[in-house]
Write a protein that holds these residues in place. Structure first.
Motif, PDB file in Angstrom:
ATOM      1  N   GLY A  13      58.484 -98.921 -25.749  1.00  0.00           N
ATOM      2  CA  GLY A  13      58.281 -97.474 -25.713  1.00  0.00           C
ATOM      3  C   GLY A  13      58.956 -96.848 -24.502  1.00  0.00           C
ATOM      4  N   HIS A  14      58.238 -95.924 -23.854  1.00  0.00           N
ATOM      5  CA  HIS A  14      58.808 -95.181 -22.726  1.00  0.00           C
ATOM      6  C   HIS A  14      58.563 -95.829 -21.375  1.00  0.00           C
ATOM      7  N   GLN A  15      57.857 -96.976 -21.338  1.00  0.00           N
ATOM      8  CA  GLN A  15      57.496 -97.555 -20.043  1.00  0.00           C
ATOM      9  C   GLN A  15      58.726 -97.879 -19.210  1.00  0.00           C
ATOM     10  N   SER A  41      73.956 -84.857 -19.567  1.00  0.00           N
ATOM     11  CA  SER A  41      73.388 -83.998 -18.522  1.00  0.00           C
ATOM     12  C   SER A  41      74.239 -82.771 -18.216  1.00  0.00           C
ATOM     13  N   GLN A  42      75.453 -82.736 -18.731  1.00  0.00           N
ATOM     14  CA  GLN A  42      76.399 -81.662 -18.431  1.00  0.00           C
ATOM     15  C   GLN A  42      76.798 -81.673 -16.951  1.00  0.00           C
ATOM     16  N   LYS A  92      65.314 -87.209 -20.775  1.00  0.00           N
ATOM     17  CA  LYS A  92      64.704 -86.119 -21.540  1.00  0.00           C
ATOM     18  C   LYS A  92      63.672 -86.577 -22.566  1.00  0.00           C
ATOM     19  N   ASN A  93      63.878 -87.720 -23.189  1.00  0.00           N
ATOM     20  CA  ASN A  93      62.937 -88.185 -24.224  1.00  0.00           C
ATOM     21  C   ASN A  93      61.713 -88.899 -23.637  1.00  0.00           C
TER      22      ASN A  93
END
Length: 156
Positions: A13-15, A41-42, A92-93
């Motif tokens: 997951g996001h860990q 990120s631009q 971002k996610n």
């Protein structure tokens, strides 16, 4: 086939995880450094990317620089290794990671500088220290600064 990071993220997951990257530092004859405006990120940074399974750091930097710039390169020498909590990121996610980046001075041996179709690279420019735009993150800031100072053998 899904890449290594996608497969790993399906399990954790996001860990926070440790990810390995390699970047290439390319200078032109005027002493300006090649920077890539990133699609994610631009902001600007060095061309490079994540190490895949069964790949060495030198193979990664050659593959990633080609994918992001169209340039074929050869490693000249090691700038350094950049790691630690100070470089930890949350994208971002929500995925968290602590990067370990190996930065190489490289020279162009072929190819043609061009933007690729994958939207990873929005622009490529050779820039001097006085022309530096907003940089992608602290790690890229440190690598660019060290490269412009002609340092080597760095570990941070």
């Amino acid at each position: 086939m899904k890449n290594y990071i996608d497969k790993l993220r399906e399990k954790v997951g996001h860990q926070n995880i440790i990810l390995n990257f390699a970047v290439g530092i390319i200078f032109n004859s005027e002493g300006k450094i090649l920077l890539q405006k990133r699609g994610d990120s631009q902001k600007w940074g060095l061309p490079g990317g994540a190490v895949e399974l069964d790949e060495s750091f030198d193979e990664t930097v050659q593959r990633e620089v080609f994918e992001e710039t169209g340039l074929k390169i050869k490693i000249k020498k090691l700038l350094g290794v950049y790691s630690g909590k100070k470089y930890q990121e949350i994208i971002k996610n929500g995925d968290m990671y602590q990067p370990v980046v190996t930065a190489f001075y490289v020279v162009i041996v072929g190819g043609e500088q061009k933007l690729t179709d994958n939207n990873e690279t929005l622009s490529l420019e050779y820039l001097s220290r006085d022309e530096l735009p907003e940089i992608h993150n602290k790690q890229h800031e440190d690598m660019i600064s060290d490269a412009l100072n002609n340092d080597s053998g760095i570990w941070k």
